[in-house]
Write an enzyme that holds these catalytic residues in place. Structure first.
Site, PDB file in Angstrom:
ATOM      1  N   ARG A 122      -7.393  44.496  52.751  1.00  0.00           N
ATOM      2  CA  ARG A 122      -6.952  43.086  52.646  1.00  0.00           C
ATOM      3  C   ARG A 122      -6.596  42.679  51.216  1.00  0.00           C
ATOM      4  O   ARG A 122      -6.712  41.523  50.834  1.00  0.00           O
ATOM      5  CB  ARG A 122      -8.010  42.126  53.205  1.00  0.00           C
ATOM      6  N   LYS A 144       6.962  39.654  45.346  1.00  0.00           N
ATOM      7  CA  LYS A 144       7.558  39.993  46.650  1.00  0.00           C
ATOM      8  C   LYS A 144       7.363  41.489  46.870  1.00  0.00           C
ATOM      9  O   LYS A 144       7.778  42.310  46.035  1.00  0.00           O
ATOM     10  CB  LYS A 144       9.046  39.670  46.681  1.00  0.00           C
ATOM     11  N   GLU A 186      21.770  42.138  38.087  1.00  0.00           N
ATOM     12  CA  GLU A 186      20.687  41.153  38.234  1.00  0.00           C
ATOM     13  C   GLU A 186      20.480  40.374  36.933  1.00  0.00           C
ATOM     14  O   GLU A 186      20.085  39.214  36.953  1.00  0.00           O
ATOM     15  CB  GLU A 186      19.384  41.847  38.644  1.00  0.00           C
ATOM     16  N   LYS A 228      12.681  34.286  35.513  1.00  0.00           N
ATOM     17  CA  LYS A 228      12.093  34.537  36.832  1.00  0.00           C
ATOM     18  C   LYS A 228      10.692  33.946  36.897  1.00  0.00           C
ATOM     19  O   LYS A 228      10.320  33.319  37.896  1.00  0.00           O
ATOM     20  CB  LYS A 228      12.064  36.036  37.128  1.00  0.00           C
ATOM     21  N   GLU A 238       8.965  30.714  47.860  1.00  0.00           N
ATOM     22  CA  GLU A 238      10.361  30.422  48.193  1.00  0.00           C
ATOM     23  C   GLU A 238      10.532  29.317  49.231  1.00  0.00           C
ATOM     24  O   GLU A 238      11.183  29.482  50.253  1.00  0.00           O
ATOM     25  CB  GLU A 238      11.073  31.711  48.651  1.00  0.00           C
ATOM     26  N   ARG A 242      13.041  29.046  44.366  1.00  0.00           N
ATOM     27  CA  ARG A 242      13.061  30.505  44.224  1.00  0.00           C
ATOM     28  C   ARG A 242      14.306  31.106  44.863  1.00  0.00           C
ATOM     29  O   ARG A 242      14.765  32.174  44.463  1.00  0.00           O
ATOM     30  CB  ARG A 242      11.790  31.127  44.817  1.00  0.00           C
ATOM     31  N   ASN A 246      18.448  34.324  44.648  1.00  0.00           N
ATOM     32  CA  ASN A 246      19.280  35.051  45.614  1.00  0.00           C
ATOM     33  C   ASN A 246      20.772  34.832  45.368  1.00  0.00           C
ATOM     34  O   ASN A 246      21.590  35.171  46.227  1.00  0.00           O
ATOM     35  CB  ASN A 246      18.927  34.625  47.038  1.00  0.00           C
ATOM     36  N   HIS A 249      23.311  37.249  46.666  1.00  0.00           N
ATOM     37  CA  HIS A 249      22.647  38.119  47.637  1.00  0.00           C
ATOM     38  C   HIS A 249      23.123  37.895  49.071  1.00  0.00           C
ATOM     39  O   HIS A 249      23.037  38.813  49.878  1.00  0.00           O
ATOM     40  CB  HIS A 249      21.126  37.946  47.570  1.00  0.00           C
ATOM     41  N   HIS A 253      24.085  41.250  50.463  1.00  0.00           N
ATOM     42  CA  HIS A 253      23.372  41.915  51.558  1.00  0.00           C
ATOM     43  C   HIS A 253      24.313  42.254  52.710  1.00  0.00           C
ATOM     44  O   HIS A 253      24.167  43.297  53.350  1.00  0.00           O
ATOM     45  CB  HIS A 253      22.215  41.041  52.053  1.00  0.00           C
ATOM     46  N   HIS A 267      22.343  48.213  45.552  1.00  0.00           N
ATOM     47  CA  HIS A 267      21.962  46.805  45.705  1.00  0.00           C
ATOM     48  C   HIS A 267      22.520  45.938  44.569  1.00  0.00           C
ATOM     49  O   HIS A 267      23.146  44.893  44.818  1.00  0.00           O
ATOM     50  CB  HIS A 267      20.427  46.682  45.770  1.00  0.00           C
TER      51      HIS A 267
HETATM   52  N1  GLY Z   1      14.406  39.065  44.051  1.00  0.00           N
HETATM   53  C1  GLY Z   1      14.310  37.719  44.407  1.00  0.00           C
HETATM   54  C2  GLY Z   1      12.947  37.144  44.300  1.00  0.00           C
HETATM   55  O1  GLY Z   1      12.053  37.788  43.787  1.00  0.00           O
HETATM   56  O2  GLY Z   1      12.730  36.048  44.736  1.00  0.00           O
END
Ligand code: GLY
Length: 371
Positions: A122, A144, A186, A228, A238, A242, A246, A249, A253, A267
């Site tokens: 956990r 993430k 990025e 970030k 998010e 946040r 993206n 993206h 994507h 990517h």
């Molecule tokens: N890569 C996007 C984020 O970490 O929110």
């Protein structure tokens, strides 16, 4: 030349150290976290061949031993079979709650190992040691973690913040040019989404940075990570801001899906083309000046990055096919596609209020330019 960004999340705060030579200092950086003098390192074979001995020496300088699991390189590793392998290996190593797991690699390893750490007992602590530019400026920071599903990328995962991030910028010297530039996509994203002065700086410093200038590399990583961190502190899970991360993206994507998540498009290359398309769309619907997409594309092209759909080899679906692929994205909310658009360079915002015909026209024009 060492920089530190503090990610000040209540109860889960951590430092991101950035600079050359951090692998050699890994032991002295990790020791203050406490726990046993043995860490479990999960990496991929390419990274292991290049950098594992340096990490081993860095850890042993602080009397820390390591056990190592080497996984195959590549996106296919971010999947159930390798998650199972990593978790069962960590259990075999008798990892306890107070122990440290190390994710040593690029975005694939960081996401996979972070998720393994999130679900093991956990939640155990983990340290990110990102070895690609993309992982240093984006995926290693912010918590993430996850794996891909047959239905789409990153659909299975958890938020689990690392306890420390060591971004050794000397390691970037072993990246091939294509992977480096994909990661640079990025970096550009940060300037485009929230800092016009950073984009100005990249226009000037980008070539030196790509050529290996360490001061420029450290500054680009520091600035990206600081942006970030600021966003993640405001909106860890998010619910709002946040999503700005993206930018590029939603298009990216769809293009990655259309190219089968293969070597045809990395990517970061999808993000780079996606940023150019997001600015094209913003200009088309009158949100930003027509000069903005031209300037974005000029910088990407000057850096030798993939910029247009014509930079993708082979067949692509038509505009409707690409829009359908966008619908598979996890950023779909209540069936609505979310876009990150911009009022200008450095001023992006999140919206679901985008006329589909404008998206379709943007893609049709971009596809027509391939012929
Ligand atoms: N890569 C996007 C984020 O970490 O929110």
């Amino acid at each position: 030349m060492l920089e530190t960004v503090h990610v000040d999340l209540p109860g889960r705060a951590y430092d991101v150290h950035i600079g050359p030579g951090l692998l050699q200092e890994a032991g002295t950086r990790i020791a203050p976290l406490g726990g046993r003098k043995k860490v479990c390192v999960v990496t991929d074979r390419n990274v292991a061949a290049l950098h594992l001995e340096t990490l081993r020496n860095g850890l042993s300088a602080a009397d820390i031993d390591m056990a190592v699991l080497e996984l195959p390189p590549g996106e296919a590793t971010k999947s159930w079979p390798y998650l199972t392998q990593a978790v069962e290996w960590l259990l075999d190593q008798k990892v306890e709650r107070g122990d440290i797991v190390i994710a040593f690699g690029g975005g694939v390893i960081g996401d996979l190992v972070g998720f393994a750490a999130a679900i093991l007992r956990r939640g155990v602590r983990f340290v990110q040691i990102p070895t690609s530019l993309l992982a240093q400026v984006d995926s290693s920071v912010g918590g993430k973690t996850g794996i891909n599903a047959p239905q789409g990328k990153n659909l299975i995962g958890a938020f689990h913040q690392p306890s420390l991030v060591l971004a050794d910028t000397a390691v970037l010297g072993t990246m091939n040019a294509r992977d480096f530039l994909a990661g640079y996509g990025e970096v550009v994203k940060y300037g485009l989404l929230g800092a016009a002065d950073f984009f100005d700086w990249l226009e000037v410093q980008g070539p030196a940075l790509a050529a290996g200038d360490m001061t420029a590399r450290v500054e680009a990583v520091r600035r990206s990570v600081q942006m970030k961190a600021d966003i993640v502190i405001r909106d860890e899970t998010e619910q709002g801001d946040r999503a700005l991360l993206n930018l590029g993206h939603t298009f990216g994507h769809a293009l990655e899906a259309a190219t089968g998540y293969s070597d045809r498009l990395l990517h970061g290359e999808g993000v780079s083309i996606g940023c150019a398309l997001a600015f094209e769309l913003s200009a088309r619907i009158g949100l930003c000046a027509q000069e903005d997409p031209s300037r974005v594309r000029a910088h990407l092209k000057a850096m030798g990055m993939k910029t247009d759909l014509s930079d993708i080899e082979g067949e692509l679906p038509d505009a409707q096919g690409l829009i359908d692929l966008m619908g598979q994205d996890k950023k779909v909310v209540k069936g609505q596609l979310n876009f990150i658009l911009a009022h200008s360079i450095g001023a992006a915002f999140v919206t679901s209020d985008v006329p589909l015909h404008a998206v379709s026209e943007t893609l049709s024009d971009a596809l027509a330019a391939r012929r």
